[in-house]
Design an enzyme around this catalytic site. Structure first.
Site, mmCIF file in Angstrom:
data_model
loop_
_atom_site.group_PDB
_atom_site.id
_atom_site.type_symbol
_atom_site.label_atom_id
_atom_site.label_comp_id
_atom_site.label_asym_id
_atom_site.label_seq_id
_atom_site.Cartn_x
_atom_site.Cartn_y
_atom_site.Cartn_z
ATOM 1 N N HIS A 95 16.645 -3.864 -18.984
ATOM 2 C CA HIS A 95 17.052 -3.273 -20.259
ATOM 3 C C HIS A 95 17.263 -4.405 -21.268
ATOM 4 O O HIS A 95 17.039 -5.590 -20.954
ATOM 5 C CB HIS A 95 18.310 -2.408 -20.096
ATOM 6 N N GLY A 150 19.734 -5.914 -22.259
ATOM 7 C CA GLY A 150 20.628 -6.975 -21.780
ATOM 8 C C GLY A 150 19.840 -8.071 -21.073
ATOM 9 O O GLY A 150 19.986 -9.264 -21.369
ATOM 10 N N HIS A 151 18.946 -7.668 -20.152
ATOM 11 C CA HIS A 151 18.123 -8.660 -19.449
ATOM 12 C C HIS A 151 17.174 -9.359 -20.439
ATOM 13 O O HIS A 151 16.971 -10.574 -20.369
ATOM 14 C CB HIS A 151 17.251 -7.998 -18.383
ATOM 15 N N LYS A 167 28.406 -10.131 -18.945
ATOM 16 C CA LYS A 167 29.000 -8.866 -18.501
ATOM 17 C C LYS A 167 29.511 -9.004 -17.068
ATOM 18 O O LYS A 167 30.553 -8.479 -16.720
ATOM 19 C CB LYS A 167 27.984 -7.732 -18.596
#
Ligand code: PAF
Length: 291
Positions: free
Chosen positions: A30, A32-33, A146
């Site tokens: 997603h 984030g990656h 995170k």
């Protein structure tokens, strides 16, 4: 982008590369990656992203079996974001026989916060990450903030073994309402998703309390513990099952000894279940990178 699932090809591809950045993932890529991939690209000419769902780090079988696997989409997203190599090893490449050796993680990391709820998680993550480091020999490796405790552990691991690899931390990417992006968000039902940003809001509120009160006489450990209790109660009242909300000094991974002088290093971390989905998040009092 080269898609590689075999060691010989990986070695010959990497041999000619000048500098290598590694972004390890378990897939279900997603934003984030992808932000970690783009970040990594600033520091090395070759970005290797690994996709491997590491069964040994899952404490609950159901979590492993339901972990979203979206390899075709993952590869497309990585390619669009200029990943050079996607390393997608089969199970038998990472675990050619029953794994008997594991990295032993110090207890102040392995038995606290996430470690209290996820069994041997940290030892298993350290072991698979070490395997990737040995195979890929990256100059840089990027992990998401995170998973702060995981990133902290890997940074320590890299300091204590001669990996010659710099660990960089990428910012948490959030949906518009504040929910941190996570593969497990896809397990949330519609009504759960609608309230899933509550945890982040509570963490932000705690951060504000810390910021506003940091100079007061009463700004001590007891004050911080009360903030934690209030945060936990709020989450539970909203129907969550809070596992922990904790304010720690992120440089040492312990409760602050003197909150008044340590407030800049504080981070608030939380884990809670919403229905069957376990979510984690954290907020730093002052954002920083750990290098
Ligand atoms: O954070 C993750 O996705 C995993 O724990 C990692 C670092 C890829 C190891 O399996």
């Amino acid at each position: 982008m080269k898609i590689i699932n075999n060691i010989d090809v990986l070695k010959s591809e990497l041999g000619a590369r000048k500098s290598i950045a590694l972004v390890p993932t378990m897939g279900n890529i997603h934003e984030g990656h992808l932000s970690l991939v783009r970040y990594a690209k600033n520091y090395a000419d070759t970005v290797v992203c690994t996709i491997f769902v590491n069964q040994l780090q899952f404490n609950e079988k159901a979590d492993f079996f339901t972990y979203p696997r979206t390899i075709d989409n993952d590869l497309k997203k990585l390619e669009i974001n200029k990943t050079d190599i996607a390393f997608v090893p089969p199970e038998e490449l990472m675990y050619p026989c029953e794994q008997e050796f594991f990295i032993e993680v110090p207890e102040y990391i392995s038995k606290s916060l996430e470690g209290q709820f996820r069994g041997p998680f940290f030892s298993r993550v350290a072991t698979i990450v070490l395997k990737f480091f040995l195979l890929i020999r990256p100059d840089i490796a990027v992990f998401g903030k995170k998973d702060f405790q995981q990133a902290f552990m890997i940074k320590k691991l890299c300091l204590q073994f001669p990996m010659q690899c710099t660990i960089l931390l990428g910012e948490t990417i959030r949906d518009l309402d504040g929910l941190a992006l996570s593969s497990r968000n896809s397990h949330l039902g519609v009504s759960e998703r609608a309230k899933a940003n509550q945890m982040y809001k509570i963490l932000v509120n705690m951060k504000e309390e810390i910021f506003q009160n940091k100079e007061q006489e009463y700004f001590n450990l007891k004050f911080l513990n009360q903030l934690e209790d209030t945060g936990r109660d709020k989450l539970n009242k909203e129907g969550w099952e809070c596992e922990y909300i904790k304010i720690i000094n992120k440089d040492f991974f312990r409760e602050p000894i003197c909150p008044k002088t340590e407030w800049r290093q504080l981070i608030v971390l939380a884990a809670a279940r919403l229905g069957n989905t376990r979510l984690i998040d954290n907020v730093e009092i002052i954002e920083s990178n750990i290098q």
